[in-house]
Design an enzyme around this catalytic site. Structure first.
Site, mmCIF file in Angstrom:
data_model
loop_
_atom_site.group_PDB
_atom_site.id
_atom_site.type_symbol
_atom_site.label_atom_id
_atom_site.label_comp_id
_atom_site.label_asym_id
_atom_site.label_seq_id
_atom_site.Cartn_x
_atom_site.Cartn_y
_atom_site.Cartn_z
ATOM 1 N N LYS A 13 1.072 -0.902 -0.180
ATOM 2 C CA LYS A 13 0.164 -0.019 -0.035
ATOM 3 C C LYS A 13 0.626 1.168 -0.517
ATOM 4 O O LYS A 13 1.089 1.925 -0.650
ATOM 5 C CB LYS A 13 -1.021 -0.564 1.052
ATOM 6 C CG LYS A 13 -1.569 1.009 2.080
ATOM 7 C CD LYS A 13 -2.674 0.808 2.972
ATOM 8 C CE LYS A 13 -1.371 0.123 3.914
ATOM 9 N NZ LYS A 13 -1.156 0.112 4.974
ATOM 10 N N ARG A 88 -8.133 3.471 10.601
ATOM 11 C CA ARG A 88 -7.615 2.464 10.573
ATOM 12 C C ARG A 88 -9.260 1.717 11.424
ATOM 13 O O ARG A 88 -8.910 0.241 11.775
ATOM 14 C CB ARG A 88 -5.800 2.191 11.653
ATOM 15 C CG ARG A 88 -5.492 1.625 11.100
ATOM 16 C CD ARG A 88 -3.735 1.718 11.291
ATOM 17 N NE ARG A 88 -2.752 0.688 11.143
ATOM 18 C CZ ARG A 88 -1.836 1.317 10.060
ATOM 19 N NH1 ARG A 88 -2.051 1.833 9.847
ATOM 20 N NH2 ARG A 88 -1.078 -0.080 9.486
ATOM 21 N N ARG A 127 9.915 -10.380 4.814
ATOM 22 C CA ARG A 127 10.951 -8.971 5.096
ATOM 23 C C ARG A 127 11.090 -9.002 6.870
ATOM 24 O O ARG A 127 11.730 -7.858 7.055
ATOM 25 C CB ARG A 127 9.286 -8.224 5.121
ATOM 26 C CG ARG A 127 8.678 -7.018 5.322
ATOM 27 C CD ARG A 127 8.131 -5.546 5.480
ATOM 28 N NE ARG A 127 7.410 -5.311 5.804
ATOM 29 C CZ ARG A 127 6.402 -4.107 5.099
ATOM 30 N NH1 ARG A 127 5.578 -4.655 4.429
ATOM 31 N NH2 ARG A 127 6.399 -3.373 6.363
ATOM 32 N N ARG A 136 12.827 0.403 10.923
ATOM 33 C CA ARG A 136 11.010 0.299 11.935
ATOM 34 C C ARG A 136 10.893 -1.030 13.324
ATOM 35 O O ARG A 136 11.452 -2.510 13.124
ATOM 36 C CB ARG A 136 10.272 -0.467 11.013
ATOM 37 C CG ARG A 136 9.820 0.461 9.865
ATOM 38 C CD ARG A 136 8.455 0.639 8.885
ATOM 39 N NE ARG A 136 7.186 -0.189 10.035
ATOM 40 C CZ ARG A 136 6.695 0.091 9.150
ATOM 41 N NH1 ARG A 136 6.433 -0.014 7.873
ATOM 42 N NH2 ARG A 136 5.532 -0.166 9.991
ATOM 43 N N ARG A 147 0.005 -6.954 13.401
ATOM 44 C CA ARG A 147 -0.464 -6.589 13.184
ATOM 45 C C ARG A 147 -1.575 -6.943 12.532
ATOM 46 O O ARG A 147 -2.313 -5.963 11.375
ATOM 47 C CB ARG A 147 0.243 -5.709 12.202
ATOM 48 C CG ARG A 147 1.258 -4.299 13.645
ATOM 49 C CD ARG A 147 2.313 -3.930 12.869
ATOM 50 N NE ARG A 147 3.287 -3.148 11.537
ATOM 51 C CZ ARG A 147 3.919 -3.437 10.190
ATOM 52 N NH1 ARG A 147 4.744 -4.087 11.573
ATOM 53 N NH2 ARG A 147 4.152 -3.004 9.669
HETATM 54 P P1 ADP Z 1 1.888 -1.028 7.834
HETATM 55 O O1 ADP Z 1 0.782 -1.084 7.185
HETATM 56 O O2 ADP Z 1 2.906 -2.204 7.653
HETATM 57 O O3 ADP Z 1 1.551 -1.823 9.069
HETATM 58 P P2 ADP Z 1 2.595 1.498 9.217
HETATM 59 O O4 ADP Z 1 3.407 2.433 8.695
HETATM 60 O O5 ADP Z 1 1.058 2.179 8.436
HETATM 61 O O6 ADP Z 1 2.460 0.010 8.850
HETATM 62 O O7 ADP Z 1 1.933 1.152 10.698
HETATM 63 C C1 ADP Z 1 2.429 0.852 11.386
HETATM 64 C C2 ADP Z 1 2.257 1.425 13.190
HETATM 65 O O8 ADP Z 1 1.851 2.548 13.093
HETATM 66 C C3 ADP Z 1 0.497 0.753 13.222
HETATM 67 O O9 ADP Z 1 1.181 -0.255 13.488
HETATM 68 C C4 ADP Z 1 0.233 1.590 14.389
HETATM 69 O O10 ADP Z 1 0.877 1.482 15.671
HETATM 70 C C5 ADP Z 1 0.800 2.663 14.027
HETATM 71 N N1 ADP Z 1 -0.237 3.752 13.432
HETATM 72 C C6 ADP Z 1 -0.353 3.880 12.079
HETATM 73 N N2 ADP Z 1 -1.862 4.639 11.333
HETATM 74 C C7 ADP Z 1 -2.389 4.400 12.412
HETATM 75 C C8 ADP Z 1 -3.978 5.135 12.992
HETATM 76 N N3 ADP Z 1 -4.075 5.358 11.623
HETATM 77 N N4 ADP Z 1 -4.281 4.629 14.040
HETATM 78 C C9 ADP Z 1 -3.487 3.672 14.756
HETATM 79 N N5 ADP Z 1 -2.660 3.908 15.144
HETATM 80 C C10 ADP Z 1 -1.325 4.147 13.438
#
Ligand code: ADP
Length: 190
Positions: A13, A88, A127, A136, A147
């Protein structure tokens, strides 16, 4: 144009959002990237987010809703943006609806990247092996699985939420990266 890119961790994504933003003059708003920057900078938001992120849990809704409300009003977003990693869960989606309605704005489309769960788990393992010890803290197999669980429990219901609003467009995320980009452009008529 205002778009949401929806998909589980490992679906590609972020990569696709980055390609599309560059090609179409949009701005990619990744809450994950913004939260990681906050953690790095040691801000109050970063302090709240750090442990939750490392564990693969969501940070509180009010934190991410506030971040998006502020960032989406900056000048570079005037032409439109791609929300990547936000909303989310349904509460965040409702907060986004309210925010846009208050501005007299609306979403154009929600793009879902569909990926097979079994393949996703295999990608996750690869990964994790590749990025362990990398930038990360949540790219280890346990946090990635968490996740994915959080995605199914909290984020996947957004597929129905946006289908109900007539906004959902789905693309097969299992093809090559270039094919997926082309399919996204076709389905969004970009
Ligand atoms: P991925 O899609 O690979 O899980 P992201 O970079 O989108 O990775 O998100 C990493 C982390 O950041 C999530 O696991 C969460 O802890 C936090 N996070 C990101 N976006 C949100 C959101 N909209 N609401 C709550 N937590 C978020």
């Amino acid at each position: 144009m205002k778009l949401i890119f929806l998909g589980p961790p490992g679906a590609g994504k972020g990569t696709q959002a980055e390609r599309i933003q560059k090609a179409h003059g949009l701005v990619q708003l990744s809450t994950g990237d913004m939260l990681r920057a906050a953690v790095k900078a040691g801000t109050e938001v970063g302090k709240v987010a750090e442990k939750l992120m490392a564990d693969g849990q969501l940070v509180p809704d009010e934190v991410v809703v506030g971040i998006i409300a502020d960032r989406s009003q900056e000048a570079d977003c005037a032409n439109g943006y791609i929300l990547d990693g936000f909303p989310r869960n349904v509460a965040q989606a409702e907060a986004l609806d309210k925010m846009l309605a208050a501005r007299g704005e609306s979403l154009d489309s929600v793009l879902e990247l569909k990926v097979d769960d079994k393949i996703l788990l295999a990608r996750i393992e690869t990964r994790a092996a590749e990025t362990e010890g990398g930038p990360r803290a949540d790219d280890n197999a346990d946090a990635l699985k968490k996740r994915l669980d959080v995605y199914h429990a909290q984020t996947a219901p957004l597929v129905d939420y946006y289908t109900g609003k007539g906004l959902l467009k789905s693309v097969d995320g299992m093809k090559s990266m270039d094919e997926v980009t082309a399919d996204i452009e076709a389905v969004l008529a970009l």
